[in-house]
Write an enzyme that holds these catalytic residues in place. Structure first.
Site, PDB file in Angstrom:
ATOM      1  N   ASP A  41      43.544  -9.490  65.413  1.00 20.08           N
ATOM      2  CA  ASP A  41      43.341  -9.545  63.866  1.00 20.08           C
ATOM      3  C   ASP A  41      42.926  -8.521  63.712  1.00 20.08           C
ATOM      4  O   ASP A  41      42.633  -7.690  62.125  1.00 20.08           O
ATOM      5  CB  ASP A  41      42.149 -10.523  63.183  1.00 20.08           C
ATOM      6  CG  ASP A  41      42.340 -11.985  63.556  1.00 20.08           C
ATOM      7  OD1 ASP A  41      43.538 -12.052  64.790  1.00 20.08           O
ATOM      8  OD2 ASP A  41      41.059 -12.907  63.167  1.00 20.08           O
TER       9      ASP A  41
ATOM     10  N   LEU B 203      51.310 -16.903  71.441  1.00 16.03           N
ATOM     11  CA  LEU B 203      52.542 -16.009  71.565  1.00 16.03           C
ATOM     12  C   LEU B 203      52.099 -14.392  71.318  1.00 16.03           C
ATOM     13  O   LEU B 203      52.563 -13.873  72.012  1.00 16.03           O
ATOM     14  CB  LEU B 203      53.972 -16.983  70.842  1.00 16.03           C
ATOM     15  CG  LEU B 203      54.515 -17.826  71.237  1.00 16.03           C
ATOM     16  CD1 LEU B 203      55.657 -18.048  70.517  1.00 16.03           C
ATOM     17  CD2 LEU B 203      54.645 -18.078  72.779  1.00 16.03           C
ATOM     18  N   GLN B 204      51.668 -14.924  69.517  1.00 14.14           N
ATOM     19  CA  GLN B 204      51.254 -12.773  69.893  1.00 14.14           C
ATOM     20  C   GLN B 204      50.601 -12.529  70.505  1.00 14.14           C
ATOM     21  O   GLN B 204      50.317 -10.925  70.133  1.00 14.14           O
ATOM     22  CB  GLN B 204      51.295 -12.876  67.402  1.00 14.14           C
ATOM     23  CG  GLN B 204      49.900 -13.861  67.302  1.00 14.14           C
ATOM     24  CD  GLN B 204      50.486 -14.300  65.899  1.00 14.14           C
ATOM     25  OE1 GLN B 204      50.284 -12.977  65.123  1.00 14.14           O
ATOM     26  NE2 GLN B 204      50.667 -15.781  65.363  1.00 14.14           N
ATOM     27  N   ARG B 205      49.532 -13.036  70.694  1.00 13.64           N
ATOM     28  CA  ARG B 205      47.782 -12.893  71.464  1.00 13.64           C
ATOM     29  C   ARG B 205      48.086 -12.843  72.988  1.00 13.64           C
ATOM     30  O   ARG B 205      47.255 -12.754  73.101  1.00 13.64           O
ATOM     31  CB  ARG B 205      46.624 -13.302  70.505  1.00 13.64           C
ATOM     32  CG  ARG B 205      46.750 -14.565  71.602  1.00 13.64           C
ATOM     33  CD  ARG B 205      45.210 -14.988  70.428  1.00 13.64           C
ATOM     34  NE  ARG B 205      44.970 -16.708  70.837  1.00 13.64           N
ATOM     35  CZ  ARG B 205      44.411 -17.754  70.313  1.00 13.64           C
ATOM     36  NH1 ARG B 205      43.776 -17.156  69.469  1.00 13.64           N
ATOM     37  NH2 ARG B 205      44.158 -18.372  70.741  1.00 13.64           N
TER      38      ARG B 205
ATOM     39  N   THR C 180      40.321  -8.051  69.318  1.00 12.47           N
ATOM     40  CA  THR C 180      40.239  -8.950  68.139  1.00 12.47           C
ATOM     41  C   THR C 180      42.091  -8.171  67.619  1.00 12.47           C
ATOM     42  O   THR C 180      42.536  -7.612  67.132  1.00 12.47           O
ATOM     43  CB  THR C 180      40.087  -9.168  67.472  1.00 12.47           C
ATOM     44  OG1 THR C 180      40.768 -10.580  66.761  1.00 12.47           O
ATOM     45  CG2 THR C 180      39.294  -8.064  66.072  1.00 12.47           C
TER      46      THR C 180
ATOM     47  N   GLY D  95      45.782 -13.826  62.211  1.00 11.01           N
ATOM     48  CA  GLY D  95      44.752 -12.501  61.538  1.00 11.01           C
ATOM     49  C   GLY D  95      44.151 -13.064  60.207  1.00 11.01           C
ATOM     50  O   GLY D  95      43.448 -12.315  59.715  1.00 11.01           O
ATOM     51  N   ARG D  96      43.350 -14.218  60.896  1.00  6.99           N
ATOM     52  CA  ARG D  96      42.606 -15.141  59.888  1.00  6.99           C
ATOM     53  C   ARG D  96      42.704 -14.620  58.184  1.00  6.99           C
ATOM     54  O   ARG D  96      43.566 -14.505  57.409  1.00  6.99           O
ATOM     55  CB  ARG D  96      41.449 -14.964  60.526  1.00  6.99           C
ATOM     56  CG  ARG D  96      40.668 -16.049  60.352  1.00  6.99           C
ATOM     57  CD  ARG D  96      39.071 -15.634  60.987  1.00  6.99           C
ATOM     58  NE  ARG D  96      39.171 -17.198  62.223  1.00  6.99           N
ATOM     59  CZ  ARG D  96      38.764 -17.009  62.658  1.00  6.99           C
ATOM     60  NH1 ARG D  96      37.901 -15.881  63.598  1.00  6.99           N
ATOM     61  NH2 ARG D  96      39.185 -17.484  64.008  1.00  6.99           N
TER      62      ARG D  96
HETATM   63  O1  F6P Z   1      40.898 -14.242  66.385  1.00  9.86           O
HETATM   64  C1  F6P Z   1      41.741 -14.039  66.695  1.00  9.86           C
HETATM   65  C2  F6P Z   1      42.539 -15.460  66.387  1.00  9.86           C
HETATM   66  O2  F6P Z   1      43.724 -15.829  67.085  1.00  9.86           O
HETATM   67  C3  F6P Z   1      42.658 -15.534  64.841  1.00  9.86           C
HETATM   68  O3  F6P Z   1      44.032 -15.098  64.536  1.00  9.86           O
HETATM   69  C4  F6P Z   1      43.134 -16.616  65.010  1.00  9.86           C
HETATM   70  O4  F6P Z   1      42.946 -17.779  62.972  1.00  9.86           O
HETATM   71  C5  F6P Z   1      42.364 -17.201  65.158  1.00  9.86           C
HETATM   72  O5  F6P Z   1      41.783 -16.858  66.822  1.00  9.86           O
HETATM   73  C6  F6P Z   1      42.611 -18.842  66.534  1.00  9.86           C
HETATM   74  O6  F6P Z   1      41.871 -18.991  67.162  1.00  9.86           O
HETATM   75  P1  F6P Z   1      41.741 -20.023  68.375  1.00  9.86           P
HETATM   76  O7  F6P Z   1      41.754 -19.766  69.383  1.00  9.86           O
HETATM   77  O8  F6P Z   1      40.264 -20.968  68.414  1.00  9.86           O
HETATM   78  O9  F6P Z   1      42.017 -21.352  67.844  1.00  9.86           O
END
Ligand code: F6P
Length: 408
Positions: A143, A299-301, A141, A188-189
């Site tokens: 996060d 973008l960050q992920r 994750t 990062g929730r």
């Molecule tokens: O759990 C990782 C995450 O990228 C969080 O940082 C973010 O709040 C959430 O997923 C977004 O979720 P989704 O892709 O379901 O919109």
């Protein structure tokens, strides 16, 4: 190991999640697994009879190299919450019947704390029905909010991307000689690990961000506006990093202070988005200055062109370690990373009871949040820095990074 295994990906993707998939696939094959199945869209896909034989999709060494460098879950993902065993027995019967039909000996799930809830429930059910199938969690994750592990695969690369683009945003802001505010909203929730990475932008060649706001402490709008006004007297370009999850004292997210409709997923998580826009509008209205809100959003992920080599290597290792542990008889466990040394940076893998991880959020310690809750401590920066080190070049074709596509 003579039977088959199955692997799935679940939750929000990362730029190195497929390196863990390769870690599972390659290690299982090397250790004698017959077939390696991949669930499409995680456990939800398995319930809908959607899965593939991975050997038909990963055929060459080049495929392996490309898959490691391919962002976002190759097999698709889901945010599916399994019912409790007492309320949804038929769901478990269906899953275990499917696993039996496919002659599955071990089940691997690559995911975060919600996904580990799936491993926990399936391993509990296996005990109940006396099944020999092994269930293992592979952590991921961006996060970085998983308990008992030093950090999670996916975090280091996202942190590297955040620090790098923050440097670029700061530099862009320096070109004009009139006041302007930029608010960067970072994922990062409810944990501020990712937002804290904006602090790494401060270096010999960059002054760094002016303030950082994490979700671990209540966000005080009046205090924020006061600080913003003070800063505007001192300099033209002001860059502030905020977490998507900052909340005011009554528990509302900042974006909820504006007219905002938010989507909520199966785990009850609201889609967090719009706090930077809200604050930028407020600054613009009160100070009459130019503002920008930048949501780094997906973008960050998915920035696989800027992964950390440390991260992508560890992502592979946790996949491999999960297979090794399952083949040696472990079940109901998650692979965790243990930092043995900071200098030189050394991390080893270990396994941990899934019950100590599922559904638990690991937050930034409040003592690492400093300057009246507007910045992060050197300890936090020191913790992150080794995780963003070194690079793995993309395979470039026709000027762009090449990825492996799942052809169904
Ligand atoms: O759990 C990782 C995450 O990228 C969080 O940082 C973010 O709040 C959430 O997923 C977004 O979720 P989704 O892709 O379901 O919109």
């Amino acid at each position: 190991m003579h039977g088959n295994i199955i692997v799935g990906q679940s939750g929000g993707p990362t730029s190195v999640i497929n390196s863990s998939l390769v870690g599972v696939y390659k290690t299982a094959k090397d250790r004698g697994a017959k077939k390696v199945y991949g669930m499409l869209h995680g456990i939800k896909g398995l319930l809908d009879d959607q899965y593939v034989d991975l050997s038909e999709h990963i055929k060459t060494d080049l495929d392996i190299d490309l898959l490691k460098r391919t962002p976002s879950s190759f097999l698709g993902s889901c945010r599916y919450k399994l019912p409790s065993i007492s309320e949804g027995k038929e769901v478990y019967e269906k899953i275990f019947a499917k696993l039996k039909e496919l002659d599955i000996e071990a089940f691997f799930y690559i995911g975060g704390n919600d996904s580990m809830d799936t491993i926990k429930k399936l391993s509990d059910y296996a005990i109940l029905v006396d099944s020999n199938i092994k269930f293992m969690g592979v952590p991921k994750t961006i996060d970085n909010d998983l308990a008992t592990t030093d950090h999670t695969p996916g975090y280091g690369s996202a942190a590297k991307y955040i620090a790098a683009v923050t440097k670029e945003i700061i530099r862009d802001g320096l070109v004009y000689d009139y006041p302007q505010f930029t608010i960067i909203e970072i994922m990062g929730r409810n944990a501020g690990w990712l937002t804290a990475a904006a602090a790494l932008s401060k270096s010999e060649d960059c002054e760094g961000v002016d303030m950082i706001f994490l979700p671990e402490v209540p966000f005080d709008i009046d205090n924020f506006m006061e600080k913003v006004k003070e800063l505007s007297k001192k300099k033209n370009s002001i860059v502030i990093a905020i977490s998507e999850g900052i909340k005011v004292a009554d528990g509302r997210y900042v974006f909820e202070l504006a007219d905002h409709v938010s989507f909520t997923d199966a785990f009850g998580h609201k889609q967090l988005s719009g706090s930077a826009k809200f604050l930028a509008n407020k600054i613009g209205a009160e100070l009459g200055v130019k503002t920008r809100a930048i949501e780094l959003s997906t973008l960050q992920r998915s920035a696989a062109h800027m992964t950390s080599r440390v991260d992508i290597t560890e992502a592979f290792q946790v996949g491999g370690a999960a297979v090794k542990a399952a083949f040696e008889g472990e079940t109901g466990k998650v692979i965790v990373l243990e930092r043995v040394s900071d200098d030189p940076y050394i991390c080893i893998t270990n396994s941990q009871d899934v019950r100590k991880i599922a559904n638990i959020e690991k937050k930034v310690p409040v003592e690492w949040i400093i300057n009246d809750n507007t910045y992060v401590s050197d300890e936090l920066i020191h913790y992150i820095r080794p995780l963003i080190q070194a690079e793995l070049s993309p395979v470039m074709v026709d000027g762009l990074p090449r990825h492996l596509k799942l052809n169904l």
